[in-house]
Enzyme design. Structure first.
Site, PDB file in Angstrom:
ATOM      1  CB  THR A  44      -5.263 -16.319  34.225  1.00 59.17           C
ATOM      2  OG1 THR A  44      -4.885 -16.960  34.072  1.00 59.17           O
ATOM      3  CG2 THR A  44      -6.492 -15.742  34.258  1.00 59.17           C
ATOM      4  CE1 TYR A 132       2.896 -20.602  33.205  1.00 65.59           C
ATOM      5  CE2 TYR A 132       2.349 -18.346  32.676  1.00 65.59           C
ATOM      6  CZ  TYR A 132       1.886 -19.554  32.255  1.00 65.59           C
ATOM      7  OH  TYR A 132       0.303 -19.803  32.624  1.00 65.59           O
ATOM      8  CE  LYS A 160       1.464 -19.450  36.174  1.00 70.65           C
ATOM      9  NZ  LYS A 160       0.632 -18.635  35.765  1.00 70.65           N
ATOM     10  CB  ILE A 202       2.226 -17.327  39.165  1.00 66.31           C
ATOM     11  CG1 ILE A 202       3.163 -17.033  40.161  1.00 66.31           C
ATOM     12  CG2 ILE A 202       1.301 -16.242  38.886  1.00 66.31           C
ATOM     13  CD1 ILE A 202       4.000 -16.125  39.012  1.00 66.31           C
TER      14      ILE A 202
END
Length: 290
Positions: A44, A132, A160, A202
């Site tokens: 992001t 992640y 994540k 998250i």
């Protein structure tokens, strides 16, 4: 170790450069609205468009502005193991509380390659590390069996999980939930994942609705399942709107419409299309955001 509503922070740009003043304001906005942690320089945050100096500067500014109020989990992943180690060492030196390590993208390693990549980083840098897994962006899915092997390392404290699969998330928690935290990487299944044992999210949506995302997680921890379920369902439309085009294009557009930052993106990301913009604006108006 890391729990609650952690924002996957957008990186504001102005005239081609990182907008440092706006970045500091955005950090304060998050903390003032209940966000439990901040993760700069992830998907992001357009990390793949930042050069090394910009990447480190964004992390440094966030750490400075947070000033110990909430944990900072700095994005330091790379498809180069050596580079990921270098970025992680620098983030530790700057004072990050942890690092977020995306699976290597483009080169599509095997499960053994993934294991050796993350193991090498964990051996080289003594800092809490969050794996992640986002196969939709990287081209490879890190399987629960691989995560379970990595969970044996003391520096690897969480993952994540952003496959969007409750089945895979459940398998993760069954295999290694007693060793590492599983954190939702998808806003639209935060509540179901927490019901399975995830410690939080998250979040992309938290960029524009930090209080509501934080309240959902808090309600769950307080045992108010009815309120958590209500918030989960109420956030579905905005969660879906954040992915009508490639993240972070919709969320940065939304943040700009709210006056939080400029709409400026870096190529190869392009501005939101007209039809998508109309849809986004309609959804935001339904939430009273604009």
């Amino acid at each position: 170790m890391f729990k609650g509503s952690i924002v996957a922070l957008v990186t504001p740009f102005r005239d081609g450069a990182v907008d440092e003043e706006t970045l500091r304001r955005m950090v304060d906005y998050q903390i003032e609205n209940g966000t439990d942690g901040i993760s700069p320089c992830g998907t992001t945050g357009e990390a793949s468009t930042l050069d090394y100096d910009e990447h480190m500067r964004v992390i440094e500014i966030v750490i400075q502005q947070v000033n110990g109020r909430v944990p900072v989990i700095a994005g330091t992943g790379s498809n180069s193991t050596t580079e990921a180690i270098e970025l992680s060492r620098k983030a530790k030196k700057l004072g990050a509380d942890g690092v977020l390590l995306v699976s290597p993208y483009y080169n599509k390693p095997s499960q053994e390659g993934l294991y050796r990549h993350f193991r090498a980083i964990a051996d080289a840098v003594d800092i809490p590390q969050v794996l992640y897994n986002v196969p939709g962006r990287t081209g490879v899915n890190m399987l629960p069996q691989t995560v379970a092997r990595l969970a044996e390392h003391d520096s690897i404290v969480a993952i994540k999980e952003a496959t969007g699969s409750l089945q895979q998330a459940s398998e993760l928690m069954e295999m290694c939930g007693d060793k590492i935290d599983v954190i939702s990487g998808d806003d639209f299944i935060t509540f179901p994942m927490m019901a399975c044992g995830a410690t939080g999210v998250i979040s992309v949506v938290a960029n524009i609705m930090p209080r509501e995302v934080a309240r959902l997680v808090d309600a769950f921890y307080e045992g108010d399942m009815d309120e958590a379920r209500r918030l989960h369902l109420s956030l579905l439309n905005i969660s879906n709107a954040m992915f009508i085009e490639t993240n972070p294009v919709p969320v940065k557009t939304a943040a700009a419409l709210m006056g939080l930052c400029a709409e400026e993106l870096r190529l190869p990301l392009a501005p939101l299309g007209d039809a998508s913009r109309a849809t986004l604006c309609a959804v935001m108006k339904s939430y009273g955001l604009i």
